[in-house]
Design a protein around this motif. Structure first.
Motif, mmCIF file in Angstrom:
data_model
loop_
_atom_site.group_PDB
_atom_site.id
_atom_site.type_symbol
_atom_site.label_atom_id
_atom_site.label_comp_id
_atom_site.label_asym_id
_atom_site.label_seq_id
_atom_site.Cartn_x
_atom_site.Cartn_y
_atom_site.Cartn_z
ATOM 1 N N GLU A 169 43.156 26.462 -11.596
ATOM 2 C CA GLU A 169 42.459 27.835 -11.902
ATOM 3 C C GLU A 169 43.342 28.943 -12.556
ATOM 4 N N GLY A 170 44.620 28.420 -12.570
ATOM 5 C CA GLY A 170 45.819 29.356 -13.493
ATOM 6 C C GLY A 170 45.983 30.706 -12.341
ATOM 7 N N VAL A 171 46.210 31.708 -13.332
ATOM 8 C CA VAL A 171 46.732 33.010 -12.649
ATOM 9 C C VAL A 171 45.955 33.999 -13.416
ATOM 10 N N SER A 172 45.837 35.032 -12.582
ATOM 11 C CA SER A 172 45.108 36.331 -12.793
ATOM 12 C C SER A 172 46.051 37.429 -13.508
ATOM 13 N N ALA A 173 45.300 37.755 -14.809
ATOM 14 C CA ALA A 173 46.462 38.588 -15.634
ATOM 15 C C ALA A 173 46.417 39.953 -14.961
ATOM 16 N N SER A 174 45.146 40.257 -14.399
ATOM 17 C CA SER A 174 45.195 41.849 -13.642
ATOM 18 C C SER A 174 45.930 41.752 -12.444
ATOM 19 N N ALA A 175 46.038 40.777 -11.877
ATOM 20 C CA ALA A 175 46.860 40.684 -10.551
ATOM 21 C C ALA A 175 48.326 40.698 -10.934
ATOM 22 N N PHE A 176 48.751 40.272 -12.130
ATOM 23 C CA PHE A 176 50.061 40.310 -12.682
ATOM 24 C C PHE A 176 50.401 41.700 -12.857
ATOM 25 N N ALA A 177 49.499 42.379 -13.530
ATOM 26 C CA ALA A 177 49.832 43.736 -13.922
ATOM 27 C C ALA A 177 49.872 44.645 -12.688
ATOM 28 N N GLU A 178 48.922 44.418 -11.900
ATOM 29 C CA GLU A 178 48.803 45.250 -10.694
ATOM 30 C C GLU A 178 50.397 45.211 -9.844
#
Length: 397
Positions: free
Chosen positions: A338-347
């Motif tokens: 499922e990979g990673v969340s770009a928004s979670a990284f930014a947050e």
């Protein structure tokens, strides 16, 4: 609200060392096992005081936890439930090995309801059983203590005892293994209808018997092309049978993914108890001492406080920098399909993943090895093939 903890409990004992094994494990006497259990239970009590929080995943690994005398294993579980608030729906897994299981009655007592501090419940909800291969010659080459018949009987006994969530560990790239024998292993494993299958490639680690053979030039392994074909066959054959690949080496029926392993890949907090066990809490990673006499001495010294014991037990603590946390976020998270969340990284980090790793993302998106769909960034099936190369590019010099 405090984030729930994962608990890892290490049992370092086994019947004998397999030829590929580089885990912290060794054979031992019952007296040493009892001394270790006493020390381990003291550590669990101290850790529960120091790192208060509900546990929602537990993994008891080794070694071979089921080589412990049953009374000692049960004492560890009862201590766990006494000192940690264990969530009602917690995933509690124990590794077991064919040929090293307790009696039917003892097994049934683990999967049936027991009285605990958090109410009546099974002490275990999941078991991981080391099958490795469906071929006795391959099992013997690995140095396993079981054959296929012993494995089948062990699995039958676990199911009769009430085990409803079972993982089978499989291995490919074994000396003498062929693409055909690997597919037979996959299809045999599927015929046992486990809820989860882990399929790992053999890695020859320094300090193992296989490494000694490799140094002497006597270890003959399948070549790189054959091993890649084996990995592809695992994905295809298991998908056909309803096992979705959710991580590079892990496959599950829907809803049966290992929550404890996902904790590692998503960098959620966990405490490791026992010899050599690793922890990740408050942005800090450390491991316990791997020296058995030292571990026992620390936890039996009457002149030490529990806090002092925890500190003395700890080795190589590293508080991660923001840069290291970003690297881990991607290096570990991209192992999952499922990979990673770009928004979670930014947050979490206050900058976008493109700002920090735009060149790497562009490089691999251009080759079709990495993709983005909405908020998710993930490796394609071709990217998973060469994941080690790609993931290393997310590590800054």
């Amino acid at each position: 609200m405090t984030e729930p903890l994962g608990i890892y409990i290490h049992i370092p004992f086994c019947v004998r060392k397999c030829r590929y094994c580089d885990f912290l494990s060794f054979s031992s006497s019952e007296e040493r096992m009892e001394a270790y259990t006493i020390a381990l239970c003291r550590e669990l009590r101290a850790a529960a005081e120091e790192y208060a929080g509900q546990a929602d995943t537990v993994f008891i690994g080794g070694g071979t936890p089921s080589v412990l005398p049953f009374a000692l294993f049960r004492r560890i579980l009862e201590t766990l439930y006494e000192v940690f608030p264990v969530a009602p729906d917690a995933e509690v897994t124990a590794e077991m090995n064919p040929g090293a299981l307790w009696t039917d009655q003892e097994l049934a007592s683990l999967f049936g309801e027991s009285e605990t501090a958090s109410g009546r419940r099974p002490l275990l909800s999941r078991v991981s059983l080391g099958m490795q291969s469906a071929h006795n010659r391959e099992l013997a080459r690995l140095g396993r203590i079981h054959d296929l018949e012993t494995f089948e009987e062990s699995l039958r006994r676990l199911r009769r005892a009430g085990a409803e969530n079972v993982n089978l560990d499989l291995m490919f790239g074994i000396p003498g293994q062929t693409e055909e024998s690997w597919e037979e292993t996959l299809r045999t494993a599927i015929s046992f209808a486990p809820e989860h299958i882990s399929a790992y490639s053999l890695i020859v680690e320094e300090g193992t018997l296989f490494f000694e053979e490799k140094e002497k030039g006597t270890l003959v392994l399948p070549d790189e092309d054959a091993e890649r074909t084996m990995a592809h066959r695992a994905v295809h054959v298991l998908a056909e049978a309803g096992y979705g690949q959710y991580e590079i080496s892990n496959f599950a029926k829907k809803g049966c993914e290992s929550r404890h392993n996902i904790r590692y890949w998503k960098r959620r907090p966990y405490y490791g108890a026992g010899l050599g066990a690793a922890s990740f809490l408050s942005h800090t990673r450390w491991s316990n001492t791997s020296d058995y006499p030292e571990y026992i001495k620390i936890w039996t010294d009457p002149d030490l406080t529990d806090r002092e014991r925890l500190s003395l037990c700890r080795r190589d603590p590293v508080t991660l920098s923001a840069q290291e946390e970003m690297e881990e976020f991607l290096f570990l998270g991209l192992r999952m399909t499922e990979g990673v969340s770009a928004s979670a990284f930014a947050e979490q980090f206050g900058k976008t993943v493109e700002e920090e790793y735009g060149d790497v993302l562009e490089k691999y998106a251009g080759t079709g090895l990495l993709a983005r769909r909405g908020d998710r960034i993930f490796l394609t099936p071709e990217g998973l093939d060469v994941s080690n190369v790609i993931l290393s590019d997310f590590l800054h010099e």
